[in-house]
Scaffold this active site. Structure first.
Site, short mmCIF file in Angstrom:
data_model
loop_
_atom_site.label_atom_id
_atom_site.label_comp_id
_atom_site.label_asym_id
_atom_site.label_seq_id
_atom_site.Cartn_x
_atom_site.Cartn_y
_atom_site.Cartn_z
N ALA A 63 1.01 -1.44 0.16
CA ALA A 63 0.01 0.30 0.37
C ALA A 63 0.66 1.62 -0.03
O ALA A 63 1.59 0.68 0.69
CB ALA A 63 -0.91 -0.56 1.18
N GLY A 104 0.77 -5.06 1.25
CA GLY A 104 -0.18 -5.18 0.33
C GLY A 104 -0.08 -5.83 -1.03
O GLY A 104 -0.82 -6.35 -1.65
N GLU A 107 0.07 -9.59 -0.51
CA GLU A 107 -1.29 -9.73 -0.18
C GLU A 107 -2.35 -10.41 -1.01
O GLU A 107 -2.61 -11.22 -1.69
CB GLU A 107 -2.61 -8.69 0.64
N GLU A 127 4.65 -4.97 7.47
CA GLU A 127 3.30 -4.18 7.38
C GLU A 127 3.96 -3.83 9.30
O GLU A 127 3.35 -2.38 10.00
CB GLU A 127 1.97 -4.76 7.48
N1 3HC Z 1 4.36 3.49 0.06
C1 3HC Z 1 5.13 4.94 -0.08
N2 3HC Z 1 6.22 5.07 -0.92
C2 3HC Z 1 6.92 4.01 -0.05
C3 3HC Z 1 6.71 2.74 -0.60
C4 3HC Z 1 5.21 2.61 -0.32
N3 3HC Z 1 4.73 0.90 0.58
N4 3HC Z 1 7.75 2.08 -0.50
C5 3HC Z 1 8.60 2.44 -0.94
N5 3HC Z 1 8.13 3.51 -0.67
C6 3HC Z 1 9.07 4.95 -1.75
C7 3HC Z 1 10.22 5.39 -0.73
O1 3HC Z 1 9.78 6.12 0.26
C8 3HC Z 1 11.08 6.13 -1.90
O2 3HC Z 1 10.94 6.93 -1.79
P1 3HC Z 1 12.15 8.64 -2.15
O3 3HC Z 1 13.21 7.73 -3.10
O4 3HC Z 1 11.42 9.56 -2.21
O5 3HC Z 1 12.83 8.20 -0.88
C9 3HC Z 1 11.31 4.97 -3.37
O6 3HC Z 1 9.58 4.74 -2.84
C10 3HC Z 1 11.69 3.70 -3.15
O7 3HC Z 1 11.55 2.73 -1.94
P2 3HC Z 1 13.48 2.28 -1.41
O8 3HC Z 1 14.17 3.05 -1.38
O9 3HC Z 1 13.10 1.40 -0.01
O10 3HC Z 1 13.76 1.25 -2.88
P3 3HC Z 1 14.21 0.50 -2.35
O11 3HC Z 1 14.48 -0.88 -3.47
O12 3HC Z 1 15.69 -0.03 -1.44
O13 3HC Z 1 13.12 -1.21 -1.51
C11 3HC Z 1 10.80 -1.79 -0.80
C12 3HC Z 1 12.78 -1.49 -1.81
C13 3HC Z 1 11.77 -2.53 0.02
C14 3HC Z 1 9.75 -1.80 -1.48
C15 3HC Z 1 11.61 -0.74 0.49
O14 3HC Z 1 11.08 0.41 -0.40
C16 3HC Z 1 10.04 -1.14 1.55
O15 3HC Z 1 10.52 -2.01 2.44
N6 3HC Z 1 9.18 -0.17 1.46
C17 3HC Z 1 7.90 -0.96 1.94
C18 3HC Z 1 7.45 -2.21 2.06
C19 3HC Z 1 6.06 -2.33 3.54
O16 3HC Z 1 6.39 -2.02 4.37
N7 3HC Z 1 5.18 -2.15 2.80
C20 3HC Z 1 3.72 -2.53 3.73
C21 3HC Z 1 3.32 -0.92 3.08
S1 3HC Z 1 1.37 -1.34 4.32
C22 3HC Z 1 0.64 -2.37 3.29
O17 3HC Z 1 0.96 -2.72 2.52
C23 3HC Z 1 -0.77 -2.12 4.25
C24 3HC Z 1 -1.66 -3.71 3.44
O18 3HC Z 1 -1.44 -4.68 4.26
C25 3HC Z 1 -2.90 -3.37 3.11
#
Ligand code: 3HC
Ligand code: NAI
Length: 702
Positions: A63, A104, A107, A127
């Site tokens: 997400a 997400g 998921e 998450e």
């Molecule tokens: N939402 C918004 N922005 C995100 C994002 C997300 N889920 N994931 C990454 N970004 C952004 C980062 O802030 C970064 O922005 P910037 O360039 O402006 O600083 C850019 O995308 C690139 O991210 P990374 O530098 O972290 O890129 P990597 O390639 O090193 O890593 C990744 C990729 C493994 C996907 C890492 O970004 C990450 O761990 N992201 C978060 C993953 C996460 O926690 N997902 C769960 C979200 S909550 C959810 O899904 C709820 C659901 O259950 C309903």
């Protein structure tokens, strides 16, 4: 086009490609697009099967976290409903996963009937690290697919797993080494042709029965995670939702998951953990050192001094796969340092966290030497000799002579002036501080200290090196203690005054521990050793302003030869071979005596007085640091405190926490404390200004 899910036709298979760079985040727009594309493919009679894939670097990072600070807009498409539609599809749906499937994104894949993944893919449900839980069926589908124990590990652990691990656990069906999308298309077409029943995770029963047979599983898991999860809400909420899979019908459990998800999303803890996520990415950005600043290639490194810090730094470098030469001043010191490195690696091997072969490979990358000339191969040299300015200057002058002309010379000093050190070389623009935290092979923080003349290229190279070493580099300016320790002094000082006023070390330590730090100031002092800062205080004594309050308790303890754990006694006493602090009446008597000598009337110090008294001054010092331009952003300070000192992530770091408390409250309390206790507690001008404007540190510089 950003934020779309175009449908590509491959004969009778529709390939839906999630497209929203950089991570194909599932924003509200993307969820609506996913729903629309899935519906279109389902309604189209010429489509027999569906493949879901991601464009660019990955499948999907989950997400869009940036949208979490507000509730979904009215009428927004909710992910659980879209995923139910995917899972219920009579047409086979195959996930073709590459790069990353997280949150997400994972998921979405769990709702598909088959999951195929390319080599190198990382998958999981992180998450919990954002203070929330998988809110689109993850807590229900994952345990049904891989079993409850494994699912708890995946969901509460929050890690991204390599593809082979995911296959082993069972949340990926197969690793595809060849053409992923072609294989997925062929598999989807085959499934449609076979017409066999589709495997829908929500309908799998086998693991439910197994878990019902051992209901104690959840309590055991909670106990096992208690230490790691201390203070965090989300891990417990994850367990609770997974447990509901056993007691509620699937649709009810899914509704419950949503309710808990929304509660967590709105919580301060999740706001703090999301702040931590973005701050850790922001900290790498330096306005006057743009992303495209050329860096020097680092093919080999060197460390000077193989003591506590030098040894740990050398290990970090070797762990990252780089060769490192370690220079000492005597054979004895070199042998001692190398023996400690070997012992540390061997301990990791014996815990099963490193193979003997990896240990050997890492050790082989470390070359001990007594010969300056051997440093000639290094592209970066990190100095970690004793904390004495004349020695550091002498070492840097020598490094300047023997190192490559373009080599970067870094100092690990924790208190000395990087500019003065740089001035002893002919290349001050290539001199920088790299302030590692102890133990350097474990702690993730490095304060990279920018001198007056440090070049953009040197900064960019060292920031990149921090990342290569698996560390978080935070750029700070030159001042006493840099950012972290300067704030630490402000906090420790007030803790000592509280002792003079009536508290005891264990009381202060407990209040700080209960707040969420890994330990209070006195346990920490005993762990790190009391003698080094004592030496620094003695050196500073002649210039200490007489009007400022000074607590002599720590000096008195050192005068007794009590230097902390290493001498078996410090603020506490320790049984032989034990690290458990035992309150010591000798110290209590000493504290009471000091109060008498200073004519400070002892009183009952209330527990809830301790956190504001110690931590508001820490925040206040952070405000001064920001105002003086020694940290780029309040969020950088938060990163420093979370990674260097274990400030609880669920509070987002001291500056974020202060914003949550409200700067008006922090300022008013500081003003009162200033009136009561004098100079050290004077509110910082920035704190005053922001409080009066009704703003927070988050607004600083905007
Ligand atoms: N939402 C918004 N922005 C995100 C994002 C997300 N889920 N994931 C990454 N970004 C952004 C980062 O802030 C970064 O922005 P910037 O360039 O402006 O600083 C850019 O995308 C690139 O991210 P990374 O530098 O972290 O890129 P990597 O390639 O090193 O890593 C990744 C990729 C493994 C996907 C890492 O970004 C990450 O761990 N992201 C978060 C993953 C996460 O926690 N997902 C769960 C979200 S909550 C959810 O899904 C709820 C659901 O259950 C309903
Ligand atoms: P240490 O005393 O454990 O190690 C210093 C090492 O430097 C010794 O092994 C000594 O033999 C060696 N040495 C001295 N002169 C030398 C020379 N001329 N050439 C080569 N080697 C020489 O000290 P520690 O704790 O490792 O500290 C090193 C530096 O790191 C200091 O600047 C200190 O302020 C800083 N630092 C220390 C931290 C800590 O927690 N110990 C944390 C962060 C920084």
């Amino acid at each position: 086009m950003a934020g779309s899910i175009p449908i590509e036709r491959h004969g009778d298979v529709a390939l839906l490609r999630m497209t929203n760079p950089p991570v194909n985040g599932l924003s509200f727009a993307m969820r609506a697009a996913l729903d629309a594309s899935v519906t279109e493919a389902l309604d189209d009679d010429s489509v027999a099967a569906i493949v879901i894939a991601g464009a660019g670097r990955m499948f999907c990072g989950g997400a869009d976290i940036r949208e979490f600070s507000a509730p979904p807009p009215p009428g927004a498409t909710l992910l659980p409903a879209v995923l139910d539609k995917i899972e219920a599809s009579p047409k086979p749906v195959v996930a073709a996963i590459h790069g990353v499937a997280a949150g997400g994104g994972m998921e979405v894949a769990l709702a598909c009937h088959v999951r195929l993944a390319a080599p190198g893919t990382k998958l999981g449900l992180p998450e919990v690290t954002l203070g929330i839980l998988p809110g689109a069926g993850g807590t229900q589908r994952m345990p049904r697919l891989i079993g409850f124990e494994a699912a708890l590990d995946v969901i509460v652990g929050g890690k991204l797993h390599p593809v082979d691990k995911a296959v082993e656990l069972g949340f990926v069906d197969e690793r595809v080494d060849g053409d992923l999308e072609a294989t997925a298309i062929a598999r989807a077409r085959q499934l449609a042709a076979d017409g066999a029943p589709l495997r829908r995770a929500s309908q799998l029963e086998e693991h439910l029965d197994a878990a019902r047979a051992q209901p104690e599983l959840f309590e055991r898991f909670r106990k096992g995670m208690a230490k790691r999860a201390r203070g965090f809400d989300a891990p417990y909420a994850c367990v609770e939702c997974v447990e509901k899979a056993l007691t509620l019908p699937y649709p009810e459990a899914l509704k419950h998951e949503r309710v808990v998800f929304n509660r967590l999303r709105e919580s301060d803890q999740s706001a703090a953990q999301r702040h931590a996520f973005f701050s850790e990415r922001e900290v790498a950005k330096i306005p006057d050192v743009p992303k495209d600043t050329p860096t020097r290639p680092i093919a080999a490194a060197a460390v000077v001094g193989c003591g506590t810090m030098g040894g740990g730094i050398a290990m970090s470098i070797a762990n990252a796969g780089l060769p490192v030469t370690v220079l000492e001043s005597s054979q004895e010191a070199l042998d001692r340092g190398m023996a400690i490195i070997r012992k540390n690696y061997a301990a990791t091997v014996s815990k099963g966290r490193l193979s003997q072969a990896d240990m050997d490979a890492r050790l082989a990358r470390i070359t001990p030497t007594l010969n300056d000339a051997d440093l000639g191969v290094a592209d970066v040299v990190i100095e970690a000799v004793f904390e004495e300015m004349p020695l550091k200057k002498e070492v840097f002058a020598r490094l300047d002579r023997v190192c490559k002309p373009d080599a970067i010379l870094a100092t690990n000093t924790s208190t000395l002036d990087v500019n003065e050190i740089a001035a002893s070389t002919s290349r001050p623009e290539q001199v920088i501080g790299t302030h590692f935290f102890s133990p350097a092979n474990v702690m993730r923080l490095v304060e990279n200290v920018r001198g007056e003349r440090t070049s953009a290229q040197t900064i960019a190279t060292v920031m990149k090196l921090s990342k290569t070493l698996g560390k978080i580099g935070a750029l700070v300016g030159v001042c006493d203690g840099f950012v972290g320790n300067r704030m630490l002094y402000a906090y420790r000082r007030q803790a000592d005054f509280l002792l003079e006023e009536g508290a005891l070390p264990a009381q202060v330590d407990k209040a700080i521990y209960d707040f969420g730090l890994p330990m209070g100031p006195y346990q920490m002092a005993d762990l790190t050793g009391l003698d080094v800062s004592w030496r620094v205080r003695k050196a500073q004594a002649p210039t200490r302003p007489a009007h400022l309050r000074y607590s002599p308790i720590a000096d008195r303890i050192c005068e007794m030869g009590r230097y902390g754990q290493k001498t078996g006694a410090g603020w506490y006493r320790y049984e032989e071979g034990s690290r458990v602090p035992i309150p010591d009446p000798t110290i209590h008597d000493l504290i009471v005596r000091v109060s008498e000598e200073l004519a400070v009337a002892r009183r009952a110090v209330a527990d809830d007085e301790i956190v504001p008294r110690c931590l508001y001054p820490l925040v206040n010092e952070g405000a001064k640091i920001l105002d003086e331009g020694l940290a780029l952003r309040a969020s950088d300070i938060d990163v420093i405190w979370m990674h260097g000192y274990g400030f609880p992530r669920y509070r987002g770091g001291p500056m974020f926490w202060a914003d949550l408390v409200g700067l008006r409250t922090v300022y008013d309390t500081m003003s009162r404390l200033h009136d009561e206790h004098g100079e050290w507690l004077k509110p910082a001008p920035l704190l005053k200004r922001l409080a009066e404007e009704g703003k927070g540190f988050r607004d600083f510089g905007k």
